[in-house]
Design a protein around this motif. Sequence first.
Motif, mmCIF file in Angstrom:
data_model
loop_
_atom_site.group_PDB
_atom_site.id
_atom_site.type_symbol
_atom_site.label_atom_id
_atom_site.label_comp_id
_atom_site.label_asym_id
_atom_site.label_seq_id
_atom_site.Cartn_x
_atom_site.Cartn_y
_atom_site.Cartn_z
ATOM 1 N N VAL A 60 4.290 0.815 6.805
ATOM 2 C CA VAL A 60 3.863 0.582 8.192
ATOM 3 C C VAL A 60 2.337 0.557 8.241
ATOM 4 O O VAL A 60 1.681 1.493 7.777
ATOM 5 C CB VAL A 60 4.375 1.684 9.145
ATOM 6 C CG1 VAL A 60 3.854 1.449 10.564
ATOM 7 C CG2 VAL A 60 5.893 1.732 9.142
ATOM 8 N N LEU A 61 1.776 -0.503 8.824
ATOM 9 C CA LEU A 61 0.324 -0.572 8.993
ATOM 10 C C LEU A 61 0.000 -1.159 10.354
ATOM 11 O O LEU A 61 0.496 -2.224 10.719
ATOM 12 C CB LEU A 61 -0.320 -1.435 7.897
ATOM 13 C CG LEU A 61 -1.844 -1.550 7.976
ATOM 14 C CD1 LEU A 61 -2.506 -0.189 7.786
ATOM 15 C CD2 LEU A 61 -2.367 -2.546 6.956
ATOM 16 N N SER A 62 -0.848 -0.448 11.099
ATOM 17 C CA SER A 62 -1.291 -0.908 12.410
ATOM 18 C C SER A 62 -2.777 -1.231 12.363
ATOM 19 O O SER A 62 -3.586 -0.402 11.945
ATOM 20 C CB SER A 62 -1.032 0.177 13.466
ATOM 21 O OG SER A 62 -1.538 -0.235 14.731
ATOM 22 N N LEU A 63 -3.136 -2.434 12.790
ATOM 23 C CA LEU A 63 -4.534 -2.863 12.823
ATOM 24 C C LEU A 63 -5.061 -2.772 14.255
ATOM 25 O O LEU A 63 -5.456 -3.766 14.865
ATOM 26 C CB LEU A 63 -4.669 -4.284 12.279
ATOM 27 C CG LEU A 63 -4.219 -4.494 10.836
ATOM 28 C CD1 LEU A 63 -4.431 -5.943 10.416
ATOM 29 C CD2 LEU A 63 -4.948 -3.550 9.888
ATOM 30 N N SER B 134 0.827 -1.209 0.000
ATOM 31 C CA SER B 134 0.000 0.000 0.000
ATOM 32 C C SER B 134 0.863 1.262 0.000
ATOM 33 O O SER B 134 1.709 1.447 0.883
ATOM 34 C CB SER B 134 -0.912 0.009 1.229
ATOM 35 O OG SER B 134 -1.500 1.270 1.420
ATOM 36 N N GLU B 135 0.645 2.123 -0.986
ATOM 37 C CA GLU B 135 1.367 3.397 -1.018
ATOM 38 C C GLU B 135 0.992 4.258 0.181
ATOM 39 O O GLU B 135 1.834 4.967 0.733
ATOM 40 C CB GLU B 135 1.062 4.142 -2.317
ATOM 41 C CG GLU B 135 1.658 3.486 -3.560
ATOM 42 C CD GLU B 135 1.430 4.320 -4.804
ATOM 43 O OE1 GLU B 135 0.982 5.490 -4.666
ATOM 44 O OE2 GLU B 135 1.692 3.818 -5.915
ATOM 45 N N LYS B 136 -0.269 4.202 0.582
ATOM 46 C CA LYS B 136 -0.725 4.995 1.723
ATOM 47 C C LYS B 136 -0.053 4.540 3.013
ATOM 48 O O LYS B 136 0.344 5.355 3.850
ATOM 49 C CB LYS B 136 -2.245 4.886 1.856
ATOM 50 C CG LYS B 136 -2.830 5.743 2.963
ATOM 51 C CD LYS B 136 -4.347 5.628 2.988
ATOM 52 C CE LYS B 136 -4.942 6.481 4.110
ATOM 53 N NZ LYS B 136 -6.429 6.367 4.158
#
Length: 224
Positions: A161-164, A155-157
């Motif tokens: 880093v992604l936190s769920l 994901s470019e957005k």
Amino acid sequence: MIALVDCNSFYCSCERVFDPKIVGRPVVVLSNNDGCVIAMTNESKALGIAMGAPAFQIRDLIKQHGVVVRSSNYELYGDMSARVMDTLSDFTEGLETYSIDEAFLRLDVGAKESFTALGREIRGRVLRHTGIPVSVGLAKTKTLTKVANYHAKRSEKAAGVLSLERQAHTDLALEQLPVDEVWGIGPRYTEMLRRHGIESVLAAAGLEKGKKALLALASKRRAA
């Protein structure tokens, strides 16, 4: 929360650290005796090179697109892995090395911080200290960190880093995750799920919840 830190194209990234001229170019690393592709960059994937492809079968692609080819150097990769893990240990006492290029971290944050911000700090420090780019997925279980990391890479957005932390974010991530990307689900089980119209992980989760509800209802009726 648990974080999964995964080095991006690890073997190729190690080669780039010691040869900056190949940054941005398609790179592949070959197995022992230069037999098959065991690592590649996104640029190489975009050319249609497949993991495990025999080197002799992709000679034309290599020549046509100027693909950088490296023989595997496991001593180098082991040393770079140790540097990455040493950097990660600064963030937690709960470090679990999962593979040469992956680790789980048990994390806490202060009241004024967020897990996303902490993930970005981890990513930035590893890059500064080692030159290795990483993706960071954060969630409440190890399986969900795999989901988060999958999207963090793509994901470019998310930008790595992604936190769920929120259920809405978790549901969206599961809805957009193909069932064959779930940790532990192999080709045969994937085929079975797809025969039943189950393409996404969220759909599979809904099916499982539905089955449990039906079993509970049937049990109550038998008891009555």
